[in-house]
Design a protein around this motif. Structure first.
Motif, PDB file in Angstrom:
ATOM      1  N   GLU A 453       0.862  -1.180   0.000  1.00  0.00           N
ATOM      2  CA  GLU A 453       0.000   0.000   0.000  1.00  0.00           C
ATOM      3  C   GLU A 453       0.898   1.229   0.000  1.00  0.00           C
ATOM      4  OE1 GLU A 453      -3.868   1.122   2.472  1.00  0.00           O
ATOM      5  OE2 GLU A 453      -2.033   1.599   3.573  1.00  0.00           O
ATOM      6  N   VAL A 454       0.755   2.044  -1.021  1.00  0.00           N
ATOM      7  CA  VAL A 454       1.544   3.266  -1.147  1.00  0.00           C
ATOM      8  C   VAL A 454       0.679   4.467  -0.772  1.00  0.00           C
ATOM      9  CG1 VAL A 454       2.726   4.806  -2.757  1.00  0.00           C
ATOM     10  CG2 VAL A 454       3.064   2.338  -2.928  1.00  0.00           C
ATOM     11  N   SER A 455       1.163   5.277   0.148  1.00  0.00           N
ATOM     12  CA  SER A 455       0.469   6.510   0.548  1.00  0.00           C
ATOM     13  C   SER A 455       1.326   7.693   0.119  1.00  0.00           C
ATOM     14  CB  SER A 455       0.279   6.570   2.066  1.00  0.00           C
ATOM     15  OG  SER A 455      -0.421   5.452   2.521  1.00  0.00           O
ATOM     16  N   ILE A 456       0.728   8.617  -0.603  1.00  0.00           N
ATOM     17  CA  ILE A 456       1.468   9.797  -1.043  1.00  0.00           C
ATOM     18  C   ILE A 456       0.725  11.067  -0.663  1.00  0.00           C
ATOM     19  CG2 ILE A 456       2.539   8.617  -3.018  1.00  0.00           C
ATOM     20  CD1 ILE A 456       0.486  10.513  -4.668  1.00  0.00           C
ATOM     21  N   LYS A 457       1.491  12.130  -0.511  1.00  0.00           N
ATOM     22  CA  LYS A 457       0.916  13.460  -0.306  1.00  0.00           C
ATOM     23  C   LYS A 457       1.538  14.366  -1.360  1.00  0.00           C
ATOM     24  CE  LYS A 457       0.363  15.230   3.896  1.00  0.00           C
ATOM     25  NZ  LYS A 457       0.693  15.901   5.179  1.00  0.00           N
ATOM     26  N   LEU A 458       0.694  14.932  -2.216  1.00  0.00           N
ATOM     27  CA  LEU A 458       1.153  15.828  -3.275  1.00  0.00           C
ATOM     28  C   LEU A 458       0.702  17.252  -2.998  1.00  0.00           C
ATOM     29  CD1 LEU A 458       0.349  13.765  -6.515  1.00  0.00           C
ATOM     30  CD2 LEU A 458       2.578  14.079  -5.472  1.00  0.00           C
ATOM     31  N   ARG A 459       1.501  18.200  -3.480  1.00  0.00           N
ATOM     32  CA  ARG A 459       1.191  19.605  -3.266  1.00  0.00           C
ATOM     33  C   ARG A 459       1.290  20.381  -4.572  1.00  0.00           C
ATOM     34  NH1 ARG A 459       1.383  22.948   1.018  1.00  0.00           N
ATOM     35  NH2 ARG A 459       2.329  21.354   2.335  1.00  0.00           N
ATOM     36  N   VAL A 467      -3.367  10.377  -1.316  1.00  0.00           N
ATOM     37  CA  VAL A 467      -3.930   9.241  -2.037  1.00  0.00           C
ATOM     38  C   VAL A 467      -3.243   7.960  -1.584  1.00  0.00           C
ATOM     39  CG1 VAL A 467      -4.371   8.209  -4.307  1.00  0.00           C
ATOM     40  CG2 VAL A 467      -4.361  10.690  -4.069  1.00  0.00           C
ATOM     41  N   LYS A 468      -4.029   6.876  -1.481  1.00  0.00           N
ATOM     42  CA  LYS A 468      -3.478   5.551  -1.180  1.00  0.00           C
ATOM     43  C   LYS A 468      -3.841   4.597  -2.301  1.00  0.00           C
ATOM     44  CE  LYS A 468      -3.641   5.863   3.882  1.00  0.00           C
ATOM     45  NZ  LYS A 468      -4.175   5.267   5.121  1.00  0.00           N
ATOM     46  N   LYS A 469      -2.864   3.783  -2.718  1.00  0.00           N
ATOM     47  CA  LYS A 469      -3.105   2.779  -3.747  1.00  0.00           C
ATOM     48  C   LYS A 469      -2.395   1.485  -3.361  1.00  0.00           C
ATOM     49  CE  LYS A 469      -5.684   4.744  -6.868  1.00  0.00           C
ATOM     50  NZ  LYS A 469      -6.975   4.188  -7.268  1.00  0.00           N
ATOM     51  N   SER A 470      -3.041   0.356  -3.675  1.00  0.00           N
ATOM     52  CA  SER A 470      -2.458  -0.952  -3.373  1.00  0.00           C
ATOM     53  C   SER A 470      -2.234  -1.740  -4.657  1.00  0.00           C
ATOM     54  CB  SER A 470      -3.376  -1.748  -2.440  1.00  0.00           C
ATOM     55  OG  SER A 470      -3.574  -1.060  -1.230  1.00  0.00           O
ATOM     56  N   ASP A 471      -1.144  -2.508  -4.673  1.00  0.00           N
ATOM     57  CA  ASP A 471      -0.831  -3.348  -5.833  1.00  0.00           C
ATOM     58  C   ASP A 471       0.276  -4.307  -5.416  1.00  0.00           C
ATOM     59  OD1 ASP A 471       0.247  -4.151  -8.590  1.00  0.00           O
ATOM     60  OD2 ASP A 471      -1.381  -2.791  -9.150  1.00  0.00           O
ATOM     61  N   SER A 472       0.425  -5.393  -6.166  1.00  0.00           N
ATOM     62  CA  SER A 472       1.529  -6.312  -5.883  1.00  0.00           C
ATOM     63  C   SER A 472       2.843  -5.756  -6.418  1.00  0.00           C
ATOM     64  CB  SER A 472       1.258  -7.689  -6.510  1.00  0.00           C
ATOM     65  OG  SER A 472       1.047  -7.546  -7.902  1.00  0.00           O
ATOM     66  N   ASP A 473       2.751  -4.743  -7.307  1.00  0.00           N
ATOM     67  CA  ASP A 473       3.924  -4.101  -7.897  1.00  0.00           C
ATOM     68  C   ASP A 473       4.069  -2.703  -7.304  1.00  0.00           C
ATOM     69  OD1 ASP A 473       5.564  -2.494  -9.626  1.00  0.00           O
ATOM     70  OD2 ASP A 473       5.374  -4.042 -11.163  1.00  0.00           O
ATOM     71  N   ILE A 474       5.167  -2.454  -6.602  1.00  0.00           N
ATOM     72  CA  ILE A 474       5.344  -1.177  -5.906  1.00  0.00           C
ATOM     73  C   ILE A 474       5.441  -0.001  -6.879  1.00  0.00           C
ATOM     74  CG2 ILE A 474       7.875  -1.394  -5.762  1.00  0.00           C
ATOM     75  CD1 ILE A 474       7.695   0.007  -3.032  1.00  0.00           C
ATOM     76  N   ASN A 480       0.276   4.877  -9.918  1.00  0.00           N
ATOM     77  CA  ASN A 480      -1.190   5.026  -9.897  1.00  0.00           C
ATOM     78  C   ASN A 480      -1.614   6.059  -8.854  1.00  0.00           C
ATOM     79  OD1 ASN A 480      -1.556   3.175 -11.930  1.00  0.00           O
ATOM     80  ND2 ASN A 480      -2.023   1.454 -10.565  1.00  0.00           N
ATOM     81  N   ALA A 481      -0.955   6.025  -7.699  1.00  0.00           N
ATOM     82  CA  ALA A 481      -1.269   6.994  -6.636  1.00  0.00           C
ATOM     83  C   ALA A 481      -0.900   8.411  -7.074  1.00  0.00           C
ATOM     84  CB  ALA A 481      -0.522   6.629  -5.356  1.00  0.00           C
ATOM     85  N   VAL A 482       0.280   8.549  -7.683  1.00  0.00           N
ATOM     86  CA  VAL A 482       0.727   9.853  -8.158  1.00  0.00           C
ATOM     87  C   VAL A 482      -0.200  10.411  -9.212  1.00  0.00           C
ATOM     88  CG1 VAL A 482       2.550  11.047  -9.437  1.00  0.00           C
ATOM     89  CG2 VAL A 482       3.155   9.551  -7.546  1.00  0.00           C
ATOM     90  N   GLU A 484      -3.374   9.688  -9.793  1.00  0.00           N
ATOM     91  CA  GLU A 484      -4.677  10.049  -9.239  1.00  0.00           C
ATOM     92  C   GLU A 484      -4.585  11.362  -8.468  1.00  0.00           C
ATOM     93  OE1 GLU A 484      -8.276   7.819  -6.854  1.00  0.00           O
ATOM     94  OE2 GLU A 484      -6.989   6.770  -8.250  1.00  0.00           O
ATOM     95  N   GLY A 485      -3.485  11.524  -7.711  1.00  0.00           N
ATOM     96  CA  GLY A 485      -3.289  12.764  -6.977  1.00  0.00           C
ATOM     97  C   GLY A 485      -3.139  13.968  -7.894  1.00  0.00           C
ATOM     98  N   ILE A 486      -2.414  13.779  -8.979  1.00  0.00           N
ATOM     99  CA  ILE A 486      -2.211  14.859  -9.954  1.00  0.00           C
ATOM    100  C   ILE A 486      -3.538  15.289 -10.553  1.00  0.00           C
ATOM    101  CG2 ILE A 486      -1.284  15.333 -12.269  1.00  0.00           C
ATOM    102  CD1 ILE A 486       1.218  13.723 -11.349  1.00  0.00           C
ATOM    103  N   ASN A 487      -4.362  14.304 -10.921  1.00  0.00           N
ATOM    104  CA  ASN A 487      -5.660  14.625 -11.505  1.00  0.00           C
ATOM    105  C   ASN A 487      -6.560  15.371 -10.514  1.00  0.00           C
ATOM    106  OD1 ASN A 487      -6.199  13.689 -14.371  1.00  0.00           O
ATOM    107  ND2 ASN A 487      -5.177  11.877 -13.535  1.00  0.00           N
ATOM    108  N   LEU A 488      -6.470  15.006  -9.258  1.00  0.00           N
ATOM    109  CA  LEU A 488      -7.245  15.715  -8.227  1.00  0.00           C
ATOM    110  C   LEU A 488      -6.785  17.162  -8.112  1.00  0.00           C
ATOM    111  CD1 LEU A 488      -7.533  13.024  -5.419  1.00  0.00           C
ATOM    112  CD2 LEU A 488      -9.443  14.142  -6.564  1.00  0.00           C
ATOM    113  N   LEU A 489      -5.460  17.378  -8.142  1.00  0.00           N
ATOM    114  CA  LEU A 489      -4.924  18.726  -8.008  1.00  0.00           C
ATOM    115  C   LEU A 489      -5.224  19.590  -9.228  1.00  0.00           C
ATOM    116  CD1 LEU A 489      -1.454  18.018  -6.357  1.00  0.00           C
ATOM    117  CD2 LEU A 489      -3.323  19.340  -5.357  1.00  0.00           C
ATOM    118  N   ILE A 490      -5.125  18.980 -10.411  1.00  0.00           N
ATOM    119  CA  ILE A 490      -5.336  19.752 -11.641  1.00  0.00           C
ATOM    120  C   ILE A 490      -6.812  19.965 -11.921  1.00  0.00           C
ATOM    121  CG2 ILE A 490      -5.029  19.713 -14.163  1.00  0.00           C
ATOM    122  CD1 ILE A 490      -2.310  18.448 -13.711  1.00  0.00           C
TER     123      ILE A 490
END
Length: 490
Positions: A453-459, A467-474, A480-482, A484-490
Motif C-alpha cells: 500500500e503506497v500513501s502519497i501526499k502531493l502539493r 492518495v493511497k493505492k495498493s498493488d503487488s507491484d510497488i 497510480n497513486a501519483v 490520481e493525486g495529480i488529476n485531483l490537483l489539476i
C-alpha cells in the motif's frame, strides 16, 4: 517600533542532526531568504570546509540585499577564512559562562577576554562588520558579560549578542537580563535563543520588547537539538501581538518554509504555528459554523497574510454546514438529498477512525452523483529500467486532455520508483508544478508477492491531496497513486 532579523537557517539550522546542504542548495535558500526580506543571512562557518566556503562565495557573488555573514571563533584563522569568502560581516562567538570557560576552553577568564578583543580588532582592521556574541551568556556571570561587551564596544564592535545556548532562559528572566544589558551597552543588542524547553520564541519576544534590536532565528525553528526560535513565529507574534514591524514580507513565509523543508528533508509538522498545514485547518462543526459567519471567530489572522490557506477537514466532528462549506470551496454543487447521503458516508468513515482526505471526499461525491472521476492527465506508457550497476531510468508518455497534447519525458532516480515519479513530474513541469511532499509504503500480508500500500501526499501551491493505492507491484502502486493525486490537483 521595528527590529532586525538575523537569519541563521544556513548555519545553526544546518547543524540540525542529519542535515547537510550542497553549495547550490544553500544558494537557493539564501535567495529565498533575501526575497523574504531578512536583514542578515548567516551563510555558514567559512572555516568548516572547502564546500562551505564555496557555498558562502556563491551567496556573496549573488549581490543580495541582505548582509552576508560568517560564523567565526575568536581566532585569526577563522576570520581569514571569512575574509577569503568576502562576506560583509562576522558573527564572532566567544564562550562566556564559567562552565564553558573552565571545561571547554580551559583558560583563565582574562585570557578569554583578551583573545576576544584581539579578534574583534583583527576583524575590524580588515573592514568587517563585527557582531560580538557571548556563547552561553544566560548562564554567565552578568558582570563578565557586560565587561566583555564594553571592551568590544571600545574596539569598535558593531553589535553584541546574548546567546541562550542551551535554552535555559525564561520570559521573565529574559526581560530582566535584556533591560539591564541594554541600559549598560550603547551598541545594538541581539538575542539568540534555543528551544530546549520550548521557550525560544517567548524568550526572543521578551528580549525584543525589553530593548533588543535584532533577533537570531531560523525558518521552521530548525537547529541543533530542539532547534532555534522560529522566524515565522517571532515575526508574526511581534507584529500582531505587540505591534512591532520588520522588513519581512509575511506573504512569503509559507513558501520559504516549504523550500527549506524540501531542501533539508525536514517535513514541517502539521500543527506548526503559522506555516503548518493545520495552522488554519478546521474540523469541528461549531468552529466551521463560526468561520462561515466570520473567519475571525476561530482565526487570529487571515491565512493569506502569511501565504497559508484555510483548510476544512472532514471527519466525525464535522457537521453538515462544514461539508457544505467544503464542497462550495471545491466548486461542487449538490442537492440537499445528495448532501445528506455524502454526509452519512463521511460520518460512517469517521466513526471507523478514518481521516477523510480530499481524494476520499471526491470518491464519495462521485459515487453519490453516479459519475466517474475525470482523468485530465492519462498515463499511456511507463517504462522503467533498473538493475545491478545500472542507474535507474524511467520514461513516461502522458496524454493531457485539457490541451489535447502528448507529454513524453525521461528521468533518472536513486531507485526505480524515484525514477518513475521524477519522469512524471518532469513531463508535467510545463503544465503544473507538482511536488511530492510525502511517500510511505506498507506491506499488506507476507511473502514476496504481498500487496503493498503506497500513501502519497502531493502539493500544488497551497493545495494538498493524499492518495493511497495498493498493488503487488510497488512501481505500479506508486505511479497510480501519483497520477490520481495529480488529476485531483489539476
Amino acid at each position: 517600533m521595528k527590529f532586525r532579523v538575523f537569519d541563521t537557517t544556513l548555519r545553526d539550522g544546518e547543524q540540525t542532526p542529519g542535515v547537510s546542504l550542497t553549495p547550490s542548495e544553500k544558494l537557493e535558500i539564501a535567495k529565498h531568504l533575501d526575497e523574504l526580506g531578512v536583514d542578515v543571512i548567516e551563510a555558514g562557518s567559512a572555516i568548516t570546509s572547502k564546500g562551505e566556503r564555496e557555498a558562502i562565495k556563491l551567496i556573496v557573488k549573488e549581490n543580495l540585499n541582505a548582509e552576508i555573514c560568517s560564523f567565526v571563533r575568536a581566532l585569526p584563522v577563522d576570520i581569514d577564512a571569512a575574509l577569503e569568502c568576502e562576506v560583509d560581516s562576522v558573527h564572532l562567538v566567544v564562550p562566556s559562562s564559567d562552565i564553558h570557560i573552565k571545561y571547554k576552553l580551559k583558560k583563565p577568564k582574562e585570557e578569554v577576554l583578551d583573545s576576544a578583543i584581539k579578534a574583534v580588532e583583527y576583524a575590524k582592521d580588515h573592514g568587517l562588520i563585527v557582531e560580538l556574541s557571548a556563547e552561553d551568556a544566560t548562564r554567565a556571570d552578568i558582570n563578565f558579560l557586560i565587561k566583555l561587551f564594553k571592551e568590544g564596544e571600545k574596539v569598535k564592535a558593531d553589535r553584541v549578542c546574548v546567546c541562550d545556548t542551551v535554552g535555559v532562559l525564561t520570559p521573565q528572566k529574559s526581560q530582566e537580563l535584556f533591560k539591564k544589558i541594554c541600559e549598560e551597552i550603547s551598541l545594538p543588542v541581539s538575542v539568540h535563543c534555543h528551544n530546549d524547553f520550548g521557550l525560544a520564541v517567548a524568550n526572543t519576544c521578551s528580549a525584543l520588547i525589553s530593548g533588543a534590536q535584532q533577533c537570531h532565528v531560523t525558518i521552521n525553528g530548525i537547529g541543533e537539538r530542539a532547534g532555534n526560535a522560529a522566524l515565522e513565529e517571532v515575526v508574526c507574534a511581534m507584529k500582531f501581538l505587540y505591534g512591532y514591524d520588520t522588513n519581512i514580507k509575511l506573504e512569503k513565509l509559507y513558501e520559504v518554509s516549504r523550500v527549506v523543508a524540501r531542501l533539508m528533508n525536514l517535513p514541517v509538522p502539521p500543527n506548526k504555528a503559522i506555516v503548518g498545514d493545520n495552522a488554519f485547518a478546521h474540523e469541528a462543526g461549531i468552529h466551521v459554523d463560526g468561520l462561515i459567519k466570520n473567519t475571525k471567530t476561530y482565526e487570529p489572522i487571515s491565512p493569506e497574510i502569511v501565504g497559508n490557506k484555510r483548510r476544512i477537514i472532514l471527519g466525525k466532528h464535522s457537521g453538515r454546514k462544514a461539508l457544505k462549506y467544503k464542497l462550495e470551496l471545491m466548486g461542487i454543487k449538490v442537492s440537499e438529498e445528495e448532501l445528506n447521503r455524502i454526509y452519512e458516508k463521511i460520518k460512517t468513515l469517521g466513526d471507523l477512525g478514518k481521516y477523510i482526505t480530499d481524494h476520499d471526499l471526491m470518491v464519495i461525491v462521485n459515487e453519490v452523483l453516479g459519475r466517474a472521476t475525470e482523468e485530465k492527465i492519462k498515463l499511456d506508457e511507463l517504462t522503467v529500467v533498473s538493475g545491478n550497476k545500472i542507474t535507474p531510468i524511467a520514461s513516461v508518455k502522458l496524454h493531457y486532455k485539457g490541451e489535447n497534447i502528448t507529454l513524453i519525458e525521461t528521468a533518472y532516480g536513486v531507485g526505480p520508483v524515484d525514477a518513475a515519479i521524477n519522469a512524471v513530474k518532469k513531463a508535467l513541469s510545463g503544465v503544473a508544478d507538482i511536488k511530492l511532499e510525502e511517500y510511505k509504503v506498507n506491506a499488506i500480508g507476507g511473502g514476496t508477492d504481498a500487496l503493498v500500500e503506497v500513501s502519497i501526499k502531493l502539493r500544488k501551491g497551497t493545495d494538498i491531496v493524499e492518495v493511497k493505492k495498493s498493488d503487488s507491484d510497488i512501481i505500479r502502486a506508486s505511479i497510480n497513486a501519483v497520477m490520481e493525486g495529480i488529476n485531483l490537483l489539476i
